[in-house]
Design a protein around this motif. Structure first.
Motif, short mmCIF file in Angstrom:
data_model
loop_
_atom_site.label_atom_id
_atom_site.label_comp_id
_atom_site.label_asym_id
_atom_site.label_seq_id
_atom_site.Cartn_x
_atom_site.Cartn_y
_atom_site.Cartn_z
N GLN A 1 0.82 -1.21 0.00
CA GLN A 1 0.00 0.00 0.00
C GLN A 1 0.86 1.27 0.00
N ALA A 2 2.00 1.22 0.69
CA ALA A 2 2.91 2.38 0.69
C ALA A 2 3.42 2.66 -0.72
N ASP A 3 3.72 1.59 -1.47
CA ASP A 3 4.13 1.76 -2.86
C ASP A 3 2.99 2.31 -3.71
N LEU A 4 1.80 1.73 -3.56
CA LEU A 4 0.64 2.14 -4.36
C LEU A 4 0.29 3.61 -4.12
N ALA A 5 0.49 4.09 -2.90
CA ALA A 5 0.12 5.46 -2.56
C ALA A 5 0.91 6.51 -3.35
N ILE A 6 2.13 6.15 -3.78
CA ILE A 6 2.97 7.15 -4.47
C ILE A 6 3.42 6.69 -5.86
N GLU A 7 3.00 5.54 -6.31
CA GLU A 7 3.50 4.98 -7.57
C GLU A 7 3.29 5.88 -8.78
N LYS A 8 2.19 6.58 -8.83
CA LYS A 8 1.88 7.42 -10.00
C LYS A 8 2.87 8.55 -10.19
N GLU A 9 3.53 8.96 -9.11
CA GLU A 9 4.50 10.05 -9.19
C GLU A 9 5.69 9.70 -10.08
N GLU A 10 5.94 8.41 -10.28
CA GLU A 10 7.04 7.96 -11.14
C GLU A 10 6.51 7.20 -12.36
N GLY A 11 5.19 7.17 -12.54
CA GLY A 11 4.62 6.44 -13.67
C GLY A 11 4.73 4.93 -13.53
N VAL A 12 4.74 4.45 -12.28
CA VAL A 12 4.89 3.03 -11.98
C VAL A 12 3.53 2.48 -11.55
N HIS A 13 3.28 1.20 -11.84
CA HIS A 13 2.11 0.52 -11.27
C HIS A 13 2.56 -0.83 -10.73
N PHE A 14 2.46 -1.00 -9.42
CA PHE A 14 2.79 -2.27 -8.79
C PHE A 14 1.57 -3.18 -8.87
N GLU A 15 1.73 -4.30 -9.59
CA GLU A 15 0.62 -5.22 -9.82
C GLU A 15 0.38 -6.15 -8.65
N GLN A 16 1.44 -6.73 -8.12
CA GLN A 16 1.28 -7.72 -7.07
C GLN A 16 2.59 -7.89 -6.31
N ALA A 17 2.46 -8.36 -5.08
CA ALA A 17 3.64 -8.65 -4.26
C ALA A 17 3.46 -10.03 -3.62
N TRP A 18 4.56 -10.75 -3.46
CA TRP A 18 4.57 -12.07 -2.84
C TRP A 18 5.68 -12.09 -1.81
N ALA A 19 5.51 -12.91 -0.78
CA ALA A 19 6.54 -12.98 0.26
C ALA A 19 6.70 -14.40 0.78
N ASP A 20 7.93 -14.71 1.17
CA ASP A 20 8.24 -15.94 1.89
C ASP A 20 8.80 -15.51 3.24
N PRO A 21 7.97 -15.52 4.28
CA PRO A 21 8.42 -15.05 5.60
C PRO A 21 9.58 -15.86 6.17
N GLN A 22 9.69 -17.14 5.81
CA GLN A 22 10.78 -17.96 6.34
C GLN A 22 12.13 -17.51 5.81
N SER A 23 12.21 -17.28 4.50
CA SER A 23 13.49 -16.85 3.92
C SER A 23 13.68 -15.34 4.01
N GLY A 24 12.57 -14.61 4.20
CA GLY A 24 12.64 -13.15 4.25
C GLY A 24 12.71 -12.50 2.89
N THR A 25 12.27 -13.25 1.86
CA THR A 25 12.32 -12.74 0.49
C THR A 25 10.94 -12.25 0.05
N VAL A 26 10.92 -11.07 -0.57
CA VAL A 26 9.70 -10.49 -1.10
C VAL A 26 9.93 -10.20 -2.58
N TYR A 27 8.90 -10.47 -3.40
CA TYR A 27 8.95 -10.22 -4.83
C TYR A 27 7.82 -9.26 -5.18
#
Length: 82
Positions: free
Chosen positions: A24-50
């Motif tokens: 949501q923090a990304d979505l709130a300001i994404e238009k300022e750079e012409g970006v659109h974040f479609e989706q995010a995924w996370a693996d809490p065990q490894s600590g990796t987010v895509y």
């Protein structure tokens, strides 16, 4: 616009609520750079987010992530999808 997949590391223990807040923090300001974040995924065990986005450049993606407080460790162009 091009597609990009970015990777964040070091986010072990991330909850679904944490992931949604970061997205949501990304979505709130994404238009300022012409970006659109479609989706995010996370693996809490490894600590990796895509995150998948449409953006004019990898630099624009990084600027949004930095301003939202979670700089990406890697950003990869995604020239082909199926």
């Amino acid at each position: 616009m091009s597609k990009f997949m970015d990777v964040h590391r070091g986010m072990k223990g991330l909850t679904a609520d944490d992931l949604m807040k970061a997205h949501q923090a990304d979505l709130a300001i994404e238009k300022e750079e012409g970006v659109h974040f479609e989706q995010a995924w996370a693996d809490p065990q490894s600590g990796t987010v895509y995150c998948l986005s449409d953006a004019p450049s990898a630099e624009a993606v990084q600027r949004i992530h930095e301003r939202a407080g979670h700089k990406a460790d890697e950003i990869h162009p995604v020239p082909l999808t199926a």
